[in-house]
Design a protein around this motif. Structure first.
Motif, short mmCIF file in Angstrom:
data_model
loop_
_atom_site.label_atom_id
_atom_site.label_comp_id
_atom_site.label_asym_id
_atom_site.label_seq_id
_atom_site.Cartn_x
_atom_site.Cartn_y
_atom_site.Cartn_z
N LEU A 1 0.83 -1.21 0.00
CA LEU A 1 0.00 0.00 0.00
C LEU A 1 0.86 1.26 0.00
O LEU A 1 0.57 2.24 -0.70
N LYS A 2 1.91 1.23 0.78
CA LYS A 2 2.79 2.40 0.88
C LYS A 2 3.45 2.70 -0.45
O LYS A 2 3.65 3.87 -0.81
N ALA A 3 3.79 1.65 -1.22
CA ALA A 3 4.43 1.84 -2.52
C ALA A 3 3.46 2.42 -3.56
O ALA A 3 3.88 3.02 -4.54
N ALA A 4 2.15 2.25 -3.32
CA ALA A 4 1.16 2.59 -4.34
C ALA A 4 0.32 3.82 -4.02
O ALA A 4 -0.48 4.25 -4.85
N THR A 5 0.49 4.39 -2.84
CA THR A 5 -0.38 5.51 -2.47
C THR A 5 0.42 6.78 -2.25
O THR A 5 1.53 6.73 -1.70
N PRO A 6 -0.15 7.93 -2.67
CA PRO A 6 -1.40 8.06 -3.40
C PRO A 6 -1.22 7.68 -4.88
O PRO A 6 -0.10 7.75 -5.39
N GLY A 7 -2.29 7.29 -5.53
CA GLY A 7 -2.20 6.93 -6.93
C GLY A 7 -3.42 6.19 -7.42
O GLY A 7 -4.35 5.93 -6.66
N PRO A 8 -3.44 5.81 -8.71
CA PRO A 8 -4.63 5.19 -9.34
C PRO A 8 -4.74 3.69 -9.07
O PRO A 8 -4.78 2.88 -10.00
N TYR A 9 -4.74 3.33 -7.80
CA TYR A 9 -4.87 1.92 -7.40
C TYR A 9 -6.03 1.79 -6.41
O TYR A 9 -6.20 2.64 -5.53
N THR A 10 -6.80 0.72 -6.56
CA THR A 10 -7.83 0.36 -5.58
C THR A 10 -7.47 -1.00 -5.02
O THR A 10 -7.17 -1.94 -5.77
N PHE A 11 -7.49 -1.13 -3.70
CA PHE A 11 -7.14 -2.38 -3.05
C PHE A 11 -8.36 -2.98 -2.36
O PHE A 11 -9.09 -2.27 -1.65
N ILE A 12 -8.60 -4.26 -2.59
CA ILE A 12 -9.66 -4.98 -1.90
C ILE A 12 -9.06 -5.58 -0.64
O ILE A 12 -8.12 -6.38 -0.71
N LEU A 13 -9.60 -5.19 0.50
CA LEU A 13 -9.08 -5.63 1.79
C LEU A 13 -10.23 -6.02 2.70
O LEU A 13 -11.38 -5.62 2.49
N GLU A 14 -9.89 -6.78 3.75
CA GLU A 14 -10.90 -7.13 4.75
C GLU A 14 -11.30 -5.86 5.50
O GLU A 14 -10.45 -5.13 6.02
N ALA A 15 -12.59 -5.59 5.56
CA ALA A 15 -13.08 -4.38 6.19
C ALA A 15 -12.93 -4.44 7.71
O ALA A 15 -13.13 -5.50 8.32
N SER A 16 -12.58 -3.32 8.31
CA SER A 16 -12.53 -3.23 9.77
C SER A 16 -13.93 -2.90 10.30
O SER A 16 -14.87 -2.67 9.53
N LYS A 17 -14.06 -2.81 11.61
CA LYS A 17 -15.35 -2.49 12.22
C LYS A 17 -15.77 -1.05 11.96
O LYS A 17 -16.93 -0.68 12.20
N GLU A 18 -14.84 -0.23 11.46
CA GLU A 18 -15.16 1.16 11.15
C GLU A 18 -16.03 1.27 9.89
O GLU A 18 -16.65 2.31 9.65
N VAL A 19 -16.05 0.21 9.09
CA VAL A 19 -16.80 0.23 7.83
C VAL A 19 -18.23 -0.23 8.10
O VAL A 19 -18.44 -1.32 8.63
N PRO A 20 -19.23 0.58 7.74
CA PRO A 20 -20.62 0.14 7.89
C PRO A 20 -20.86 -1.18 7.14
O PRO A 20 -20.46 -1.32 5.98
N ARG A 21 -21.48 -2.15 7.77
CA ARG A 21 -21.65 -3.48 7.17
C ARG A 21 -22.41 -3.40 5.84
O ARG A 21 -22.18 -4.21 4.95
N ARG A 22 -23.31 -2.44 5.73
CA ARG A 22 -24.12 -2.36 4.51
C ARG A 22 -23.32 -1.97 3.27
O ARG A 22 -23.81 -2.13 2.15
N VAL A 23 -22.11 -1.44 3.44
CA VAL A 23 -21.33 -1.04 2.26
C VAL A 23 -20.21 -2.02 1.93
O VAL A 23 -19.62 -1.94 0.85
N SER A 24 -19.91 -2.95 2.83
CA SER A 24 -18.90 -3.96 2.52
C SER A 24 -19.56 -5.11 1.75
O SER A 24 -20.79 -5.22 1.70
N HIS A 25 -18.73 -5.96 1.14
CA HIS A 25 -19.26 -7.10 0.40
C HIS A 25 -20.03 -8.00 1.36
O HIS A 25 -19.51 -8.35 2.43
N PRO A 26 -21.28 -8.39 1.02
CA PRO A 26 -22.13 -9.09 1.99
C PRO A 26 -21.61 -10.44 2.47
O PRO A 26 -21.87 -10.82 3.61
N SER A 27 -20.88 -11.16 1.63
CA SER A 27 -20.39 -12.47 2.06
C SER A 27 -18.91 -12.46 2.41
O SER A 27 -18.49 -13.10 3.36
N ARG A 28 -18.11 -11.68 1.68
CA ARG A 28 -16.67 -11.68 1.91
C ARG A 28 -16.24 -10.69 2.99
O ARG A 28 -15.13 -10.78 3.51
N LYS A 29 -17.10 -9.71 3.31
CA LYS A 29 -16.79 -8.67 4.31
C LYS A 29 -15.53 -7.88 3.90
O LYS A 29 -14.69 -7.55 4.75
N THR A 30 -15.42 -7.63 2.60
CA THR A 30 -14.29 -6.87 2.08
C THR A 30 -14.79 -5.54 1.52
O THR A 30 -15.98 -5.35 1.28
#
Length: 207
Positions: free
Chosen positions: A89-118
């Motif tokens: 992440l440090k090598a790629a930010t800021p820049g035109p990259y999107t990373f799929i990661l496991e969501a923390s508890k700070e992310v509202p559940r309704r916006v993360s992937h419903p089954s993968r929680k990413t």
């Protein structure tokens, strides 16, 4: 009718950014320039706005949305990141990259992937968008602005206004931006998986 803000590309006017932030606070969805085409953004904690964002793009809850962050430390608050992932992440930010990661508890559940929680996470390198994030004081929920049934993202502010004037609250015009989506890399598995090759060079990440 969408408002239309013409912003200076290097020194975006604070009064216009303040108006844009006010629209976000009222549940508005904005079309904003990034370093990889235009995106739709809304307040992260507004369910109705997130539903509107998905409806405009015509995507369901299994489509990964992206959280736009001001910097890497803010990004790390919304995802579970190990040392190896952090180096990438440090090598790629800021820049035109999107990373799929496991969501923390700070992310509202309704916006993360419903089954993968990413969730998608990104730190953009665009002065107007960074200024908007700074004025807003928090991350924004986003998705690349690709019209339904099309494959290429939109990057012309006037065309976006003509197409979406009754669906978005405002269009931010800071001059021409790229016409290439982000490179999407899934870091939620043991090894990085390239989901989409876009504006970000894989060689920068050693992939």
């Amino acid at each position: 009718m969408a408002q239309y803000f013409e912003l200076h590309p290097d020194n975006p006017q604070p009064r216009l950014l303040k108006q844009a932030v006010a629209l976000l606070s009222k549940g508005g969805v904005l079309a904003v320039p990034t370093d990889s085409s235009y995106a739709l953004v809304c307040h992260l904690d507004d369910k109705a706005a997130a539903d509107t964002l998905r409806r405009i793009r015509q995507v369901d809850d299994k489509h990964h949305l992206t959280i736009l962050c001001r910097d890497l430390s803010e990004l790390a608050s919304y995802a579970r990141v190990d040392n190896q992932q952090y180096r990438l992440l440090k090598a790629a930010t800021p820049g035109p990259y999107t990373f799929i990661l496991e969501a923390s508890k700070e992310v509202p559940r309704r916006v993360s992937h419903p089954s993968r929680k990413t969730i998608g996470l990104r730190v953009p390198e665009h002065k107007t968008l960074q200024a908007l994030l700074e004025m807003h004081g928090a991350p924004l929920l986003a998705t690349t602005l690709i019209a339904a049934g099309e494959t290429e993202p939109l990057n012309d502010a006037q065309e976006i206004r003509d197409r979406y004037e009754h669906q978005v609250s405002a269009v931010l015009d800071a001059g021409a931006c790229a016409l290439e989506p982000t490179t999407v890399i899934d870091l939620s598995s043991a090894e990085p998986v390239v989901i989409r090759q876009g504006g970000g060079k894989l060689s920068k990440l050693g992939l």
